[in-house]
Write a protein that holds these residues in place. Structure first.
Motif, PDB file in Angstrom:
ATOM      1  N   MET A   5       0.832  -1.208   0.000  1.00 29.02           N
ATOM      2  CA  MET A   5       0.000   0.000   0.000  1.00 29.02           C
ATOM      3  C   MET A   5       0.869   1.260   0.000  1.00 29.02           C
ATOM      4  SD  MET A   5      -3.269   0.716   0.048  1.00 29.02           S
ATOM      5  CE  MET A   5      -4.077  -0.664   0.820  1.00 29.02           C
ATOM      6  N   LYS A   6       1.917   1.208   0.832  1.00 33.38           N
ATOM      7  CA  LYS A   6       2.823   2.345   0.921  1.00 33.38           C
ATOM      8  C   LYS A   6       3.495   2.591  -0.434  1.00 33.38           C
ATOM      9  CE  LYS A   6       5.324   4.120   4.858  1.00 33.38           C
ATOM     10  NZ  LYS A   6       6.164   3.769   6.008  1.00 33.38           N
ATOM     11  N   LYS A   7       3.868   1.465  -1.071  1.00 35.41           N
ATOM     12  CA  LYS A   7       4.527   1.553  -2.381  1.00 35.41           C
ATOM     13  C   LYS A   7       3.604   2.202  -3.390  1.00 35.41           C
ATOM     14  CE  LYS A   7       8.167  -1.851  -2.970  1.00 35.41           C
ATOM     15  NZ  LYS A   7       8.480  -3.173  -3.508  1.00 35.41           N
ATOM     16  N   GLN A   8       2.333   1.792  -3.315  1.00 28.21           N
ATOM     17  CA  GLN A   8       1.348   2.339  -4.256  1.00 28.21           C
ATOM     18  C   GLN A   8       1.220   3.853  -4.065  1.00 28.21           C
ATOM     19  OE1 GLN A   8      -2.092  -0.084  -3.429  1.00 28.21           O
ATOM     20  NE2 GLN A   8      -1.944  -1.067  -5.430  1.00 28.21           N
ATOM     21  N   LYS A  59     -12.631   2.249   5.799  1.00 27.72           N
ATOM     22  CA  LYS A  59     -12.671   2.812   7.150  1.00 27.72           C
ATOM     23  C   LYS A  59     -11.287   2.763   7.788  1.00 27.72           C
ATOM     24  CE  LYS A  59     -17.503   1.952   8.163  1.00 27.72           C
ATOM     25  NZ  LYS A  59     -18.453   1.039   8.803  1.00 27.72           N
ATOM     26  N   ASN A  60     -10.582   1.673   7.520  1.00 32.07           N
ATOM     27  CA  ASN A  60      -9.237   1.547   8.090  1.00 32.07           C
ATOM     28  C   ASN A  60      -8.275   2.554   7.489  1.00 32.07           C
ATOM     29  OD1 ASN A  60     -10.106  -0.535   9.663  1.00 32.07           O
ATOM     30  ND2 ASN A  60      -9.465  -2.125   8.202  1.00 32.07           N
ATOM     31  N   SER A  61      -8.559   2.915   6.280  1.00 33.51           N
ATOM     32  CA  SER A  61      -7.630   3.827   5.617  1.00 33.51           C
ATOM     33  C   SER A  61      -7.889   5.286   5.983  1.00 33.51           C
ATOM     34  CB  SER A  61      -7.719   3.686   4.095  1.00 33.51           C
ATOM     35  OG  SER A  61      -8.948   4.188   3.647  1.00 33.51           O
ATOM     36  N   THR A  62      -8.964   5.560   6.668  1.00 32.20           N
ATOM     37  CA  THR A  62      -9.306   6.949   6.983  1.00 32.20           C
ATOM     38  C   THR A  62      -8.202   7.651   7.771  1.00 32.20           C
ATOM     39  OG1 THR A  62     -11.623   6.407   7.004  1.00 32.20           O
ATOM     40  CG2 THR A  62     -11.001   8.426   8.092  1.00 32.20           C
ATOM     41  N   GLN A  63      -7.716   6.959   8.808  1.00 29.88           N
ATOM     42  CA  GLN A  63      -6.681   7.579   9.631  1.00 29.88           C
ATOM     43  C   GLN A  63      -5.433   7.879   8.795  1.00 29.88           C
ATOM     44  OE1 GLN A  63      -6.967   8.707  12.808  1.00 29.88           O
ATOM     45  NE2 GLN A  63      -5.005   9.649  12.293  1.00 29.88           N
ATOM     46  N   ARG A  64      -5.116   6.904   7.922  1.00 28.00           N
ATOM     47  CA  ARG A  64      -3.930   7.088   7.080  1.00 28.00           C
ATOM     48  C   ARG A  64      -4.136   8.284   6.141  1.00 28.00           C
ATOM     49  NH1 ARG A  64      -3.540   2.147   5.376  1.00 28.00           N
ATOM     50  NH2 ARG A  64      -4.629   2.477   3.415  1.00 28.00           N
ATOM     51  N   GLU A  86      -6.084  10.756   6.648  1.00 25.36           N
ATOM     52  CA  GLU A  86      -6.081  11.985   7.439  1.00 25.36           C
ATOM     53  C   GLU A  86      -4.640  12.419   7.720  1.00 25.36           C
ATOM     54  OE1 GLU A  86      -9.066  12.164  10.517  1.00 25.36           O
ATOM     55  OE2 GLU A  86      -7.722  13.379  11.747  1.00 25.36           O
ATOM     56  N   ASP A  87      -3.805  11.422   8.004  1.00 27.88           N
ATOM     57  CA  ASP A  87      -2.383  11.734   8.213  1.00 27.88           C
ATOM     58  C   ASP A  87      -1.771  12.341   6.957  1.00 27.88           C
ATOM     59  OD1 ASP A  87      -2.623  10.753  10.726  1.00 27.88           O
ATOM     60  OD2 ASP A  87      -1.739   8.786  10.272  1.00 27.88           O
ATOM     61  N   THR A  88      -2.156  11.756   5.811  1.00 26.76           N
ATOM     62  CA  THR A  88      -1.651  12.289   4.537  1.00 26.76           C
ATOM     63  C   THR A  88      -2.105  13.735   4.334  1.00 26.76           C
ATOM     64  OG1 THR A  88      -1.792  10.081   3.592  1.00 26.76           O
ATOM     65  CG2 THR A  88      -1.599  11.897   2.037  1.00 26.76           C
ATOM     66  N   ALA A  89      -3.389  13.969   4.668  1.00 25.39           N
ATOM     67  CA  ALA A  89      -3.917  15.321   4.504  1.00 25.39           C
ATOM     68  C   ALA A  89      -3.213  16.294   5.437  1.00 25.39           C
ATOM     69  CB  ALA A  89      -5.417  15.319   4.764  1.00 25.39           C
ATOM     70  N   ARG A  90      -2.941  15.838   6.654  1.00 22.59           N
ATOM     71  CA  ARG A  90      -2.247  16.714   7.613  1.00 22.59           C
ATOM     72  C   ARG A  90      -0.826  17.020   7.125  1.00 22.59           C
ATOM     73  NH1 ARG A  90      -5.230  17.920  11.707  1.00 22.59           N
ATOM     74  NH2 ARG A  90      -6.821  16.475  12.482  1.00 22.59           N
ATOM     75  N   ALA A  91      -0.188  16.010   6.546  1.00 22.29           N
ATOM     76  CA  ALA A  91       1.156  16.249   6.004  1.00 22.29           C
ATOM     77  C   ALA A  91       1.098  17.248   4.861  1.00 22.29           C
ATOM     78  CB  ALA A  91       1.750  14.924   5.516  1.00 22.29           C
ATOM     79  N   ALA A  92       0.079  17.114   4.012  1.00 21.69           N
ATOM     80  CA  ALA A  92      -0.089  18.060   2.899  1.00 21.69           C
ATOM     81  C   ALA A  92      -0.371  19.458   3.430  1.00 21.69           C
ATOM     82  CB  ALA A  92      -1.230  17.600   1.994  1.00 21.69           C
ATOM     83  N   LEU A  93      -1.165  19.510   4.499  1.00 22.11           N
ATOM     84  CA  LEU A  93      -1.460  20.807   5.118  1.00 22.11           C
ATOM     85  C   LEU A  93      -0.172  21.464   5.613  1.00 22.11           C
ATOM     86  CD1 LEU A  93      -3.487  22.906   6.204  1.00 22.11           C
ATOM     87  CD2 LEU A  93      -3.680  21.513   8.273  1.00 22.11           C
TER      88      LEU A  93
END
Lengths: 349, 155
Positions: free
Chosen positions: A1-4, B9-14, B16-23
């Motif tokens: 997933m990270k790679k993607q 649902k599991n990916s939401t936190q991830r 959100e982390d991505t969005a925070r990093a972009a922010l």
């Protein structure tokens, strides 16, 4: 997933890199890469304009436009007086007419004079609003003595030389920087009777110097370059704005907020009456000279008695060359006292 | 994969982390462009350029504010669309700074038009892609809101 996710971002980073490369290229294209252009219409075979231009272009190539051996720079046999010989001379016109915003602190001091072959020049230094202003009062017997020259005798973009270098090659006695046409992609360029660029710049106010030496102010929205040429334009400079028209200041204090209100080195040319001109350059950006706003410059030109006066390229470009020497303090790259390379000059020979 | 699957649902936190990093990146870019414009103006001898002074508004209005709204509302946009949007904002910001440099120097360059065209195309593509993904997501799940549509990209 990270790679993607990483893969998903690769093209984003590639685009950012491409954007950076493009920006570097655009900056180089703007400031560094030299491009030599043909005069306007030279490619249009058979047209009347093309005939005129091609013959004129040959003239330029032959060196008739620039590089004539008129008066060798710094080696003329005319009557040239050094600075100080007549120090203390005053210019009544300038001294008598000062306004609220333009304070001429002392009368002009003669820096040098020149008189030969119907060309009479007196160069004076004034102090105006904490700024050294150099004024060359020029009287000509013939309008042919007022000419312009390109850097390297070539019309193009990023083709530049110092004012003194261009003037020296042209055999000029007196020269000031022109409109730096090479920094723009539009705006009429007519020099020594040749039309080089006919692309109009919206609402650009041009200085037109006609064959008889008279000045006119024209808006590029109202007239084509070809019409100006047909009407006898010898030089068309596209910078501006007009400082004085019909003997009155034509800029306001609040006009062109930013550029106009800031004090900077300035270059201007004005006409008093038939074949009687004022070439003006002010210092600026130094501890000795703050520089002038456009309004202050306009008031000063008016005080000299100009009926028409026009602002040319200023800032680091502002340079006055007289009798083989640069007489002002041109600034380059900030506050370094050095001549900036420019596209063109107006000169007297 | 469904937009409402557990995986999403599991990916939401991830996400959100991505969005925070972009922010964070957008906030840094806004501050950098703001300081750059101010410093450039300071050394421009009083020659004023709106392009230079207001260039920071692109990362601010096009990045910081939308991301804050997205984080607050819990809405997500497809990663590919976000990428296009980021590229568009970067293009506008670079174009604005470029025009500011030209304006302060007193020159022009026809190449400056490319920034505005490319930026508009990229932003429009980002918006269209988001709308397309949302419509596809809604078709699959029957959802009437756009929430959770980024799950599509996680398959």
């Amino acid at each position: 997933m990270k790679k993607q996710r990483k893969r998903g971002r690769i093209w984003e980073w590639l685009y950012m890199a491409l954007l950076g490369v493009f920006t570097v290229y655009a900056l180089l294209d703007t400031f560094v890469i030299t491009k030599v252009y043909a005069a306007a219409g030279t490619a249009a075979a058979g047209a009347e304009t093309a005939d005129t231009v091609s013959s004129d272009t040959e003239e330029t190539d032959d060196g008739d436009t620039a590089g004539d051996a008129g008066v060798a720079a710094g080696d003329d046999s005319g009557t040239v007086a050094d600075a100080g010989d007549t120090a203390g001379d005053t210019d009544a016109a300038a001294a008598d007419d000062t306004s609220d915003s333009t304070q001429t602190e002392e009368a002009g001091t003669v820096i040098g004079t020149y008189s030969q072959d119907g060309v009479s020049i007196t160069v004076k230094e004034y102090r105006v609003s904490d700024t050294s202003v150099y004024v060359a009062d020029v009287t000509l017997a013939s309008a042919d003595s007022l000419q312009s020259a390109f850097a390297d005798d070539t019309y193009g973009k990023n083709v530049t030389e110092t004012t003194s270098s261009i003037a020296s090659a042209a055999g000029a006695v007196l020269a000031i920087n022109g409109d730096f046409y090479g920094a723009q992609e539009s705006g009429y360029v007519i020099r020594n009777g040749v039309l080089y660029r006919d692309t109009a710049s919206a609402d650009s106010e041009d200085l037109v110097i006609y064959k008889d030496g008279t000045f006119g102010i024209e808006n590029e929205s109202d007239v084509t370059a070809q019409e100006l040429l047909d009407n006898g334009a010898e030089q068309v400079l596209s910078f501006g704005p007009a400082l004085v028209e019909d003997g009155s200041v034509s800029v306001t204090q609040n006009e062109e907020v930013g550029k106009a209100k800031a004090s900077n080195p300035r270059t201007a040319i004005g006409v008093i009456d038939s074949l009687h001109y004022e070439f003006v350059v002010s210092d600026g950006r130094t501890s000795e000279s703050t520089g002038l706003s456009l309004y202050q410059l306009a008031e000063f030109m008016e005080s000299l008695g100009c009926t028409t006066a026009y602002n040319l390229d200023g800032g680091g470009s502002s340079t006055m060359y007289f009798n083989g020497e640069v007489i002002n303090q041109p600034t380059t790259n900030g506050r370094t006292i050095a001549e900036r390379k420019v596209s063109d000059v107006l000169y007297v020979k | 994969m469904s937009c409402m699957s557990n995986e999403w649902k599991n990916s939401t936190q991830r996400q959100e982390d991505t969005a925070r990093a972009a922010l964070g990146r957008y906030e840094a870019a806004t501050a950098f462009v703001l300081v750059l414009g101010a410093v450039y103006e300071y050394f421009s001898f009083g020659v004023w350029s709106g392009f230079m002074v207001y260039a920071f508004l692109f990362p601010l209005a096009g990045g910081v504010l939308p991301l804050r709204i997205l984080l607050r509302t819990g809405r997500r946009i497809p990663a590919a669309a976000a990428g296009l949007w980021n590229c568009g904002i970067a293009t506008f910001t670079a174009g604005c700074l470029f025009c500011g440099i030209l304006e302060i120097y007193g020159t022009t360059n026809r190449l400056s038009g490319i920034y505005w065209i490319a930026g508009t195309v990229l932003l429009a593509a980002g918006v269209l892609l988001t709308a397309a993904e949302k419509a596809a997501c809604e078709r699959r799940t029957g959802l009437q809101t756009g929430k959770g549509m980024t799950g599509i990209r996680q398959k």
